[in-house]
Motif scaffolding. Structure first.
Motif, PDB file in Angstrom:
ATOM      1  N   VAL A  52      40.701  46.836  40.247  1.00 35.10           N
ATOM      2  CA  VAL A  52      40.796  46.778  41.704  1.00 35.10           C
ATOM      3  C   VAL A  52      42.127  47.321  42.204  1.00 35.10           C
ATOM      4  O   VAL A  52      42.180  48.049  43.211  1.00 35.10           O
ATOM      5  CB  VAL A  52      40.592  45.322  42.194  1.00 35.10           C
ATOM      6  N   PHE A  53      43.221  47.017  41.510  1.00 33.42           N
ATOM      7  CA  PHE A  53      44.550  47.286  42.053  1.00 33.42           C
ATOM      8  C   PHE A  53      45.336  48.373  41.324  1.00 33.42           C
ATOM      9  O   PHE A  53      46.429  48.732  41.778  1.00 33.42           O
ATOM     10  CB  PHE A  53      45.378  45.995  42.054  1.00 33.42           C
ATOM     11  N   LEU A  54      44.841  48.886  40.212  1.00 30.50           N
ATOM     12  CA  LEU A  54      45.555  49.938  39.489  1.00 30.50           C
ATOM     13  C   LEU A  54      44.696  51.190  39.411  1.00 30.50           C
ATOM     14  O   LEU A  54      43.462  51.104  39.376  1.00 30.50           O
ATOM     15  CB  LEU A  54      45.928  49.466  38.082  1.00 30.50           C
ATOM     16  N   PRO A  55      45.321  52.374  39.392  1.00 28.35           N
ATOM     17  CA  PRO A  55      44.550  53.621  39.334  1.00 28.35           C
ATOM     18  C   PRO A  55      43.674  53.692  38.090  1.00 28.35           C
ATOM     19  O   PRO A  55      44.015  53.145  37.033  1.00 28.35           O
ATOM     20  CB  PRO A  55      45.630  54.710  39.317  1.00 28.35           C
ATOM     21  N   GLN A  56      42.551  54.365  38.229  1.00 34.16           N
ATOM     22  CA  GLN A  56      41.654  54.548  37.086  1.00 34.16           C
ATOM     23  C   GLN A  56      42.383  55.286  35.966  1.00 34.16           C
ATOM     24  O   GLN A  56      43.088  56.261  36.193  1.00 34.16           O
ATOM     25  CB  GLN A  56      40.426  55.346  37.511  1.00 34.16           C
ATOM     26  N   GLY A  57      42.220  54.800  34.747  1.00 33.98           N
ATOM     27  CA  GLY A  57      42.877  55.416  33.602  1.00 33.98           C
ATOM     28  C   GLY A  57      44.291  54.923  33.376  1.00 33.98           C
ATOM     29  O   GLY A  57      44.992  55.456  32.504  1.00 33.98           O
ATOM     30  N   TYR A  58      44.740  53.909  34.140  1.00 34.07           N
ATOM     31  CA  TYR A  58      46.082  53.367  33.926  1.00 34.07           C
ATOM     32  C   TYR A  58      46.200  52.849  32.492  1.00 34.07           C
ATOM     33  O   TYR A  58      45.265  52.247  31.975  1.00 34.07           O
ATOM     34  CB  TYR A  58      46.335  52.218  34.913  1.00 34.07           C
ATOM     35  N   PRO A  59      47.302  53.101  31.780  1.00 29.98           N
ATOM     36  CA  PRO A  59      48.563  53.698  32.241  1.00 29.98           C
ATOM     37  C   PRO A  59      48.690  55.200  32.014  1.00 29.98           C
ATOM     38  O   PRO A  59      49.689  55.796  32.404  1.00 29.98           O
ATOM     39  CB  PRO A  59      49.597  52.949  31.399  1.00 29.98           C
ATOM     40  N   GLU A  60      47.689  55.814  31.360  1.00 29.51           N
ATOM     41  CA  GLU A  60      47.816  57.233  31.032  1.00 29.51           C
ATOM     42  C   GLU A  60      47.737  58.124  32.269  1.00 29.51           C
ATOM     43  O   GLU A  60      48.241  59.258  32.252  1.00 29.51           O
ATOM     44  CB  GLU A  60      46.726  57.660  30.042  1.00 29.51           C
ATOM     45  N   TRP A  72      58.796  46.187  41.790  1.00 24.94           N
ATOM     46  CA  TRP A  72      59.855  45.997  42.780  1.00 24.94           C
ATOM     47  C   TRP A  72      59.378  46.352  44.181  1.00 24.94           C
ATOM     48  O   TRP A  72      59.830  45.741  45.172  1.00 24.94           O
ATOM     49  CB  TRP A  72      61.075  46.830  42.400  1.00 24.94           C
ATOM     50  N   ASP A  73      58.467  47.302  44.295  1.00 28.37           N
ATOM     51  CA  ASP A  73      57.907  47.632  45.601  1.00 28.37           C
ATOM     52  C   ASP A  73      57.099  46.461  46.149  1.00 28.37           C
ATOM     53  O   ASP A  73      57.088  46.206  47.358  1.00 28.37           O
ATOM     54  CB  ASP A  73      57.025  48.883  45.487  1.00 28.37           C
ATOM     55  N   ASP A 202      43.660  58.426  44.500  1.00 26.22           N
ATOM     56  CA  ASP A 202      43.405  57.140  43.844  1.00 26.22           C
ATOM     57  C   ASP A 202      44.684  56.320  43.760  1.00 26.22           C
ATOM     58  O   ASP A 202      44.690  55.114  44.052  1.00 26.22           O
ATOM     59  CB  ASP A 202      42.823  57.385  42.449  1.00 26.22           C
ATOM     60  N   VAL A 203      45.797  56.955  43.363  1.00 27.97           N
ATOM     61  CA  VAL A 203      47.072  56.243  43.270  1.00 27.97           C
ATOM     62  C   VAL A 203      47.483  55.721  44.647  1.00 27.97           C
ATOM     63  O   VAL A 203      47.933  54.578  44.793  1.00 27.97           O
ATOM     64  CB  VAL A 203      48.172  57.164  42.690  1.00 27.97           C
ATOM     65  N   ASP A 207      47.736  51.816  45.774  1.00 25.74           N
ATOM     66  CA  ASP A 207      49.010  51.352  46.315  1.00 25.74           C
ATOM     67  C   ASP A 207      48.786  50.620  47.640  1.00 25.74           C
ATOM     68  O   ASP A 207      49.413  49.588  47.908  1.00 25.74           O
ATOM     69  CB  ASP A 207      49.956  52.530  46.518  1.00 25.74           C
ATOM     70  N   GLY A 208      47.856  51.157  48.455  1.00 25.75           N
ATOM     71  CA  GLY A 208      47.520  50.474  49.694  1.00 25.75           C
ATOM     72  C   GLY A 208      46.880  49.123  49.449  1.00 25.75           C
ATOM     73  O   GLY A 208      47.146  48.158  50.175  1.00 25.75           O
ATOM     74  N   SER A 209      46.031  49.027  48.416  1.00 24.34           N
ATOM     75  CA  SER A 209      45.411  47.742  48.081  1.00 24.34           C
ATOM     76  C   SER A 209      46.457  46.725  47.633  1.00 24.34           C
ATOM     77  O   SER A 209      46.409  45.549  48.011  1.00 24.34           O
ATOM     78  CB  SER A 209      44.369  47.938  46.974  1.00 24.34           C
TER      79      SER A 209
END
Length: 448
Positions: A52-60, A72-73, A202-203, A207-209
């Motif tokens: 839900v909250f991280l881009p697809q394929g995270y962390p690659e 930190w953001d 997607d990123v 980030d908005g979510s």
């Protein structure tokens, strides 16, 4: 249980998660060893949260600095949400909410003036600084958040000065719209840096979510704090100071966590100085923590990259000397009295040409304004040029410019190779070149 001695038909893997293989069963069906098929990334709450909250394929699918930056953001967004709630309460009180003597018309006029002033500020700031936001995204991001805190502080103080209330909230609205332009533009620049699979949308969406979730948490905390701070100014100021300090610190850590591989002037300056002193080019991970985030006290020349010709020369003889002193796709001139360097780029200049031209300007800056650690083989030559450049009479620096050009022509291939091997991006840059381009070899052209 499938026979593990059977040759698997195929294996599959979702990103960096554990792999599974498919085996043929005696009845002709597929048998899976490893994760059960059909359940994908939905096996746990952790994976649901990541989806839900991280881009697809995270962390690659993102840059390596994505996670520390987002942590930190998130902290700074939460702190900003709390201080924003305190400011909202103060502004509503100032426009007359809860005051029987105030009128709806007066409150409406104040709000319209506040929004209108902000719109003007948005247009003016985008016009004056819009082209510079990409080049120094970290500095402008930190600037935007500091200005946002100042605007919130003004809104909290505004009810204490009823005679100047409208002026204060209009000024605050002006600042907040500048924050909106600078913050939004730099966020887009950082998102472009973090997206590594052409997945900028997607990123940005994730980030908005994340920010929405943090703001929801901030709203819940605000619901608890607002009744406590109502009519208690000292507590309001104390909470503002606490969360503002957290906000600024988290923003500093966030931009410090960003490791950009594209060269801007500050990063190119640091890389060039290190190369001249040590003979090798450091990596982005080494340079980014040294990049200044606030205006420094060190003297710098005013460098105009992609300048029009009139900024370089004012006579035909100067033009011919500028052409004779160059050997690449740029012309350069130095005005020591004004403390400026102007660089004209050729129509066919590439990103590498722009990097070389800017490196030449930064070399002149270093020779004039700074003490270089000259430990390379060219150290004696640089010291000689430094002495000549500082001692040459005004208007007689062209011979020295020619020598610096010849020196840079010898050094730049090694410097460029060092940039590439260290992991810097050279096919594009953030050096902030103007759009003027010059063709100084019109051999077949006629003036009509």
């Amino acid at each position: 249980m499938p026979n593990l001695g059977i040759q698997p038909l195929c294996t599959e893997q979702y990103g960096s998660r554990s792999a599974r293989c498919y085996l043929p069963s005696p009845d002709g069906h597929l048998s899976c060893v490893g994760d059960e098929p059909g359940r994908g990334g939905w096996r746990s709450l952790r994976e649901i949260f990541m989806s839900v909250f991280l881009p697809q394929g995270y962390p690659e699918s993102v840059s390596t600095d994505y996670l520390p930056y987002q942590i930190w953001d998130t902290v700074q967004a939460f702190a900003s949400s709390i201080t924003g709630a305190l400011a909202t309460q103060a502004v509503l009180k100032g426009v007359g909410v809860g005051d029987q003597t105030s009128t709806v018309a007066a409150a409406t006029v104040t709000w319209i003036l506040k929004d209108g002033t902000g719109m003007v500020g948005r247009i003016l700031f985008a016009w004056m600084k819009g082209s510079k936001l990409d080049c120094d995204a970290k500095q402008w991001r930190l600037f935007a958040d500091a200005l946002n805190d100042l605007a919130i502080f003004m809104e909290i103080l505004a009810p204490a000065f009823p005679a100047c209330f409208t002026l204060i909230v209009c000024t605050s609205g002006f600042f907040k719209c500048i924050v909106g332009v600078a913050g939004g533009a730099t966020r887009a620049a950082l998102t472009m840096h973090q997206a590594r699979r052409d997945n900028m949308a997607d990123v940005s969406a994730k980030d908005g979510s994340q920010e929405t979730l943090v703001n929801l948490a901030g709203l819940l905390v605000s619901l608890l704090l607002i009744p406590l701070v109502t009519n208690r100014l000292q507590l309001t100021y104390a909470l503002y100071g606490l969360f503002t300090a957290l906000h600024l610190y988290a923003n500093y850590r966030a931009v410090r966590a960003v490791c950009m591989e594209t060269l801007n002037r500050a990063r190119l300056r640091l890389a060039l100085h290190h190369f001249l002193g040590q003979g090798w080019v450091p990596t982005p991970a080494h340079i980014n923590p040294q990049e200044p985030l606030l205006p420094g006290l060190q003297r710098h020349l005013g460098i105009t990259l992609g300048a029009p010709l009139h900024m370089l020369v004012s006579s035909v003889s100067d033009f011919h000397q500028a052409c004779q002193s160059h050997s690449g796709n740029y012309l350069i001139s130095l005005n020591r009295q004004a403390g400026t360097v102007a660089v004209a780029l050729h129509h066919g200049a590439s990103s590498v040409d722009a990097i070389q031209a800017c490196a030449h300007a930064l070399l002149l800056e270093a020779l004039l304004c700074q003490a270089l650690p000259l430990a390379t083989l060219e150290g004696e030559m640089l010291q000689k040029l430094q002495s000549q450049l500082r001692g040459a009479p005004d208007g007689e620096v062209w011979p020295v410019l020619t020598e610096t050009h010849q020196l840079l022509d010898r050094l730049f291939p090694e410097f460029l190779a060092g940039l590439v091997s260290a992991g810097w991006v050279t096919d594009r840059n953030l050096l902030g070149a103007e759009e003027w381009r010059l063709d100084w070899s019109p051999k077949d052209k006629k003036v009509l």
